[in-house]
Design a protein around this motif. Sequence first.
Motif, mmCIF file in Angstrom:
data_model
loop_
_atom_site.group_PDB
_atom_site.id
_atom_site.type_symbol
_atom_site.label_atom_id
_atom_site.label_comp_id
_atom_site.label_asym_id
_atom_site.label_seq_id
_atom_site.Cartn_x
_atom_site.Cartn_y
_atom_site.Cartn_z
ATOM 1 N N ILE A 215 98.812 48.035 74.801
ATOM 2 C CA ILE A 215 97.471 47.466 74.894
ATOM 3 C C ILE A 215 96.582 48.586 74.460
ATOM 4 N N ASP A 216 95.564 48.153 73.255
ATOM 5 C CA ASP A 216 94.650 48.984 72.756
ATOM 6 C C ASP A 216 95.294 50.451 72.348
ATOM 7 N N GLY A 217 96.461 50.402 71.971
ATOM 8 C CA GLY A 217 96.845 51.670 71.118
ATOM 9 C C GLY A 217 97.933 52.412 72.166
ATOM 10 N N ARG A 218 97.814 52.002 73.371
ATOM 11 C CA ARG A 218 98.463 52.970 74.558
ATOM 12 C C ARG A 218 99.622 52.250 75.233
ATOM 13 N N LEU A 219 100.569 52.847 75.801
ATOM 14 C CA LEU A 219 101.652 52.224 76.304
ATOM 15 C C LEU A 219 101.229 51.740 77.596
ATOM 16 N N ALA A 220 101.572 50.331 77.771
ATOM 17 C CA ALA A 220 101.008 49.700 78.908
ATOM 18 C C ALA A 220 102.435 49.209 80.020
ATOM 19 N N GLY A 221 103.316 49.177 79.274
ATOM 20 C CA GLY A 221 104.674 48.671 80.010
ATOM 21 C C GLY A 221 105.930 49.130 79.136
ATOM 22 N N ASP A 222 106.889 49.490 79.915
ATOM 23 C CA ASP A 222 108.281 49.752 79.417
ATOM 24 C C ASP A 222 109.224 49.262 80.503
ATOM 25 N N ILE A 223 109.661 48.132 80.266
ATOM 26 C CA ILE A 223 110.592 47.456 81.422
ATOM 27 C C ILE A 223 111.919 47.186 80.803
ATOM 28 N N HIS A 224 112.957 47.786 81.392
ATOM 29 C CA HIS A 224 114.179 47.127 81.087
ATOM 30 C C HIS A 224 114.313 45.645 81.779
ATOM 31 N N ASN A 225 115.096 44.839 81.203
ATOM 32 C CA ASN A 225 115.340 43.574 81.614
ATOM 33 C C ASN A 225 113.956 42.856 81.628
ATOM 34 N N GLY A 226 113.155 42.950 80.810
ATOM 35 C CA GLY A 226 111.681 42.541 80.830
ATOM 36 C C GLY A 226 111.323 41.548 80.176
ATOM 37 N N ARG A 227 110.073 40.998 80.456
ATOM 38 C CA ARG A 227 109.582 39.511 80.092
ATOM 39 C C ARG A 227 108.478 39.833 79.027
ATOM 40 N N TYR A 228 108.221 38.879 78.185
ATOM 41 C CA TYR A 228 107.038 39.116 77.048
ATOM 42 C C TYR A 228 105.873 39.730 77.899
ATOM 43 N N ALA A 229 105.287 40.568 77.218
ATOM 44 C CA ALA A 229 103.957 41.241 77.595
ATOM 45 C C ALA A 229 104.136 41.845 78.995
ATOM 46 N N GLN A 230 105.119 42.010 79.571
ATOM 47 C CA GLN A 230 105.221 42.679 80.976
ATOM 48 C C GLN A 230 104.725 44.160 80.997
#
Length: 248
Positions: A215-230
Amino acid sequence: MPVVRLENVSKFFKVERKKHMAVQDINLTIEQGEFVFINGSSGAGKSTVLRLLGGDIAPDRGVALLNETNMNHFFGPWQMRLRRTFGMVWQEPRLIRKLTIHDNLMQTARAGGLRGKSSRAVAKALALVGMQHVENSFPAELTLSDIRHVELARALVCSPPILLLDELTANIDDDNIWDIFHLLMELNKNGVTIVMVTHASRYVNIMRRRVITLIDGRLAGDIHNGRYAQTAASQPRIIFKTKASTRR
């Protein structure tokens, strides 16, 4: 086994003589054998992160590392190592119109140092994506779906351990998207690392792999077994009830 890492990485581009932040303070490690989706809105920095991971561009701050070696130090003969490590498909088609598909892929094979094995590697890569019948065709004679398959074949020519894919499945139909994902899953089962920028939310949600959201050039999520845009903030909270609370 190649591992790629971004440490405190920021990248800026000049837009109308002003510095524009593309990504800022990114810390990210991609282990060999992972299947990673990168998503986010337009302009969030997805393509920039992909190019930084592959050593295609250098960070303005921080370092991009391949097995603990700063990729900024890969010059001269070391550039061939990058070409053999990363297979890349970019958002905009990069096939040379005046060359046949065979000759387009031969350029990549030679740049990767295959030399005498080039023709065999080209034939193998095209067969892998089911495009051996277009070897003598020109890019203008192919459909968009065929072109994306060919570009994937070009990325596979040097048998790289890491694939970096920028919107590979954009603007093609569901049948062809499924074909590509099945191939990518097979490659991943055989140990190929896949890092994929995509807006194909349906497929991301079905596959449930590692999902990185910008989001805006920053890491907002890093989710294993994740969903889109989580994002980290969107993960469900688990509430543990005490014995006292359950008696009420």
